[in-house]
Motif scaffolding. Structure first.
Motif, PDB file in Angstrom:
ATOM      1  N   ALA A  29       0.809  -1.330  -0.211  1.00  0.00           N
ATOM      2  CA  ALA A  29       0.160   0.332  -0.336  1.00  0.00           C
ATOM      3  C   ALA A  29       0.713   1.424   0.218  1.00  0.00           C
ATOM      4  O   ALA A  29       0.306   2.021  -0.467  1.00  0.00           O
ATOM      5  CB  ALA A  29      -1.295  -0.085   1.162  1.00  0.00           C
ATOM      6  N   SER A  30       2.166   1.172   0.950  1.00  0.00           N
ATOM      7  CA  SER A  30       2.423   2.166   0.522  1.00  0.00           C
ATOM      8  C   SER A  30       3.432   2.567  -0.573  1.00  0.00           C
ATOM      9  O   SER A  30       3.140   3.989  -0.610  1.00  0.00           O
ATOM     10  CB  SER A  30       4.520   2.091   2.029  1.00  0.00           C
ATOM     11  N   ALA A  31       3.912   1.867  -1.369  1.00  0.00           N
ATOM     12  CA  ALA A  31       4.054   1.880  -3.164  1.00  0.00           C
ATOM     13  C   ALA A  31       3.248   2.368  -3.110  1.00  0.00           C
ATOM     14  O   ALA A  31       3.150   3.420  -4.461  1.00  0.00           O
ATOM     15  CB  ALA A  31       4.785   0.322  -3.298  1.00  0.00           C
ATOM     16  N   LEU A  71       4.758  -3.161  -9.156  1.00  0.00           N
ATOM     17  CA  LEU A  71       5.620  -2.921 -10.612  1.00  0.00           C
ATOM     18  C   LEU A  71       3.845  -2.680 -11.585  1.00  0.00           C
ATOM     19  O   LEU A  71       4.274  -1.831 -12.830  1.00  0.00           O
ATOM     20  CB  LEU A  71       6.080  -4.148 -10.787  1.00  0.00           C
ATOM     21  N   LEU A  72       3.471  -2.899 -11.519  1.00  0.00           N
ATOM     22  CA  LEU A  72       1.793  -3.287 -11.853  1.00  0.00           C
ATOM     23  C   LEU A  72       0.948  -2.139 -11.688  1.00  0.00           C
ATOM     24  O   LEU A  72       0.293  -2.035 -11.561  1.00  0.00           O
ATOM     25  CB  LEU A  72       1.212  -4.482 -11.398  1.00  0.00           C
ATOM     26  N   GLY A  73       1.438  -1.304 -10.341  1.00  0.00           N
ATOM     27  CA  GLY A  73       0.992  -0.738  -9.498  1.00  0.00           C
ATOM     28  C   GLY A  73      -0.306  -1.199  -9.181  1.00  0.00           C
ATOM     29  O   GLY A  73      -1.850   0.242  -9.596  1.00  0.00           O
ATOM     30  N   VAL A  74      -1.176  -2.070  -8.766  1.00  0.00           N
ATOM     31  CA  VAL A  74      -2.127  -2.668  -8.409  1.00  0.00           C
ATOM     32  C   VAL A  74      -1.999  -3.072  -6.611  1.00  0.00           C
ATOM     33  O   VAL A  74      -1.002  -3.241  -6.139  1.00  0.00           O
ATOM     34  CB  VAL A  74      -2.625  -3.553  -8.992  1.00  0.00           C
ATOM     35  N   PRO A  75      -3.341  -3.570  -6.041  1.00  0.00           N
ATOM     36  CA  PRO A  75      -3.339  -3.451  -4.974  1.00  0.00           C
ATOM     37  C   PRO A  75      -3.596  -5.698  -4.847  1.00  0.00           C
ATOM     38  O   PRO A  75      -3.384  -6.301  -5.798  1.00  0.00           O
ATOM     39  CB  PRO A  75      -4.791  -3.075  -4.202  1.00  0.00           C
ATOM     40  N   TRP A  76      -2.896  -5.550  -3.685  1.00  0.00           N
ATOM     41  CA  TRP A  76      -2.338  -7.340  -3.588  1.00  0.00           C
ATOM     42  C   TRP A  76      -3.695  -7.360  -1.778  1.00  0.00           C
ATOM     43  O   TRP A  76      -3.541  -6.967  -1.008  1.00  0.00           O
ATOM     44  CB  TRP A  76      -0.905  -7.513  -3.558  1.00  0.00           C
TER      45      TRP A  76
END
Length: 483
Positions: free
Chosen positions: A33-35, A123-128
């Protein structure tokens, strides 16, 4: 719920009752989330800034005092067994989605806990969104009292399971690597079998109408005892020993127990009766079925990213970073190995580093990095964090062993935030990994735009089989296709 010191320290950013601040899943969510917020990730996301200078001087304490900090700090995170019926995993999932920026995404990653997934998300700019959470439960037992721990869990788990009908409970007890913590805690690791309202609403809110859900499915399993339909018991965990060693014993365990002053040369364990998804890293397939349901209802695509062991995602992610940097005309010769919870996705991109995540700090972890290096173009620089857990556990990778991995760099190499003379009692590394990083790795680059998901999808289809991973597509239901 009782008030925890860790909750006071974390303040408004603390986790909900029952979810510890200091666990791999919690840390990985905060890091990912910080990224996405464009922020650094200091001190595992759990220490306030005023406490960091204090934490960075704890190695001055005697080793006995430092090991006591691990035990008492872990105990402070524990839930009273009388409160287990009040622990709500849905609140954990709500906490997860609350960490992420509320904006549109082309994809969402859901599934296994994995440090390489943090870097893939960045890298993808997506949540996990993780499937697995730890609920640490307060109790006091000798670390080698395995049968007693199993019986204790069987006696106390029912209120938790009744309150959370959509999870399975993978109780684990590792008297090797978690030796300091299991004296005061039972490890109740839970795996969501359904998305739950929080994840489902989040996905429907932020995912593009033609977006993709990536299911992260680590198929790593472990011998376990079945206690009831949704409760299993696992002795040991992924790291320096294979599963059979925990149950059958070997010379390394005998030596470790002698060093610990234990009056035994092996652990006396219940006989496992099946293999189940490993408690910390494995994927419970029932969640995949629920993801397929949501995708069919909303017209989302689903991609399954499957791999056998937790470390196997790391080379695949590292290669994608190398490709991305090459596309941008940047150097691709700086490797940054990141150990267990000591991940820093923001600085990884800022320094133009290729991330390689290791599940722990063991000799097998070092061997896996060596194996990766054997198969790729050499790196000019290799750096690593090194998680310290306060125990010279069986299978631990020594400083010399890790230095031998680093020395494969053609130019510069070294540790990041590690006191080499104090490992694995180096308690300061939990804050120094971030404090020392900017001075250790001096390169700076603008943060790149996220890799377009369509491009990643195309690359993954070709690259996954070569990395011995599976990248497959879920076939939508015929009903949905007719809409």
């Amino acid at each position: 719920m009782s008030l925890r010191i860790s909750r006071l320290l974390a303040g408004a950013g603390s986790t909900p009752p029952g979810l510890p601040n200091f666990d791999s899943t919690t840390v990985f969510v905060r890091a990912a989330a910080s990224a996405l917020r464009g922020e650094e990730f200091p001190a595992l996301g759990m220490f306030p800034s005023w406490l960091i200078p204090v934490a960075a001087r704890l190695n001055s304490l005697p080793r006995r005092a430092r090991t006591g900090i691990y035990t008492t700090g872990g105990a402070n995170e524990g839930v009273s067994p009388d409160e287990l019926g009040n622990v709500d995993v849905e609140r954990f999932r709500q906490w997860v989605v609350d960490q992420y920026p509320d904006r549109g995404y082309p994809a969402v990653i859901v599934g296994s806990s994995n440090g390489a997934a943090v870097h893939l998300a960045a890298l993808l700019g997506v949540p996990w969104l993780p499937q697995t959470f730890l609920v640490p439960v307060s109790r006091s037992l000798p670390p080698d009292a395995i049968h007693a721990d199993l019986e204790w869990g069987a006696e106390h788990a029912d209120p938790f399971l009744a309150a959370n009908p959509d999870v399975s409970l993978h109780q684990m007890h590792d008297p090797n690597q978690d030796r300091l913590m299991v004296r005061k805690l039972a490890y109740f690791r839970t795996k969501s079998r359904r998305l739950g309202d929080a994840y489902e609403e989040f996905i429907e809110t932020v995912l593009a109408s033609d977006g993709t859900i990536i299911t992260l499915e680590c198929e790593y399993d472990w011998p376990a005892v079945r206690i009831d339909d949704r409760h299993t018991y696992q002795v040991g965990g992924h790291g320096g020993l294979d599963p059979e060693s925990y149950y059958e014993g070997d010379d390394a365990i005998a030596e470790f127990l002698e060093q610990q002053g234990a009056n035994r040369d092996r652990w006396y364990t219940p006989d496992p009766d099946e293999r189940v998804p490993e408690a910390e890293w494995g994927f419970e397939p029932a969640l995949g079925e629920d993801i397929d349901r949501l995708a069919d209802e909303n017209g989302y695509d689903v991609r399954r990213l499957r791999f056998d062991e937790p470390h196997e995602l790391s080379p695949f992610v590292a290669d994608r970073y190398r490709e991305r940097y090459a596309e941008l005309g940047r150097p691709v010769d700086r490797l940054f190995v990141q150990s267990f919870a000591l991940v820093e996705p923001w600085w990884t991109l800022r320094t133009g580093s290729v991330p390689y995540w290791t599940p722990f700090n063991t000799a097998p972890d070092a061997a896996q990095v060596d194996s990766y290096l054997d198969g790729v173009e050499p790196y000019d620089e290799i750096w690593t964090t090194l998680f310290a857990h306060g125990v010279e556990s069986a299978g631990l990778g020594s400083i010399d062993r890790w230095r031998s991995v680093l020395s494969r760099a053609r130019d510069q190499y070294g540790f990041v935030g590690v006191d080499e003379t104090e490992f694995p009692y180096d308690i300061e590394t939990h804050v120094r990994y971030h404090e020392d990083l900017p001075e250790t790795i001096r390169a700076r680059y603008a943060h790149p735009a996220p890799m377009a998901f369509d491009r990643f999808d195309s690359i993954a289809a070709d690259a996954a089989p070569a990395a011995e991973l599976e990248w497959t597509q879920h076939e939508r239901s015929a009903v949905n296709d007719q809409r």
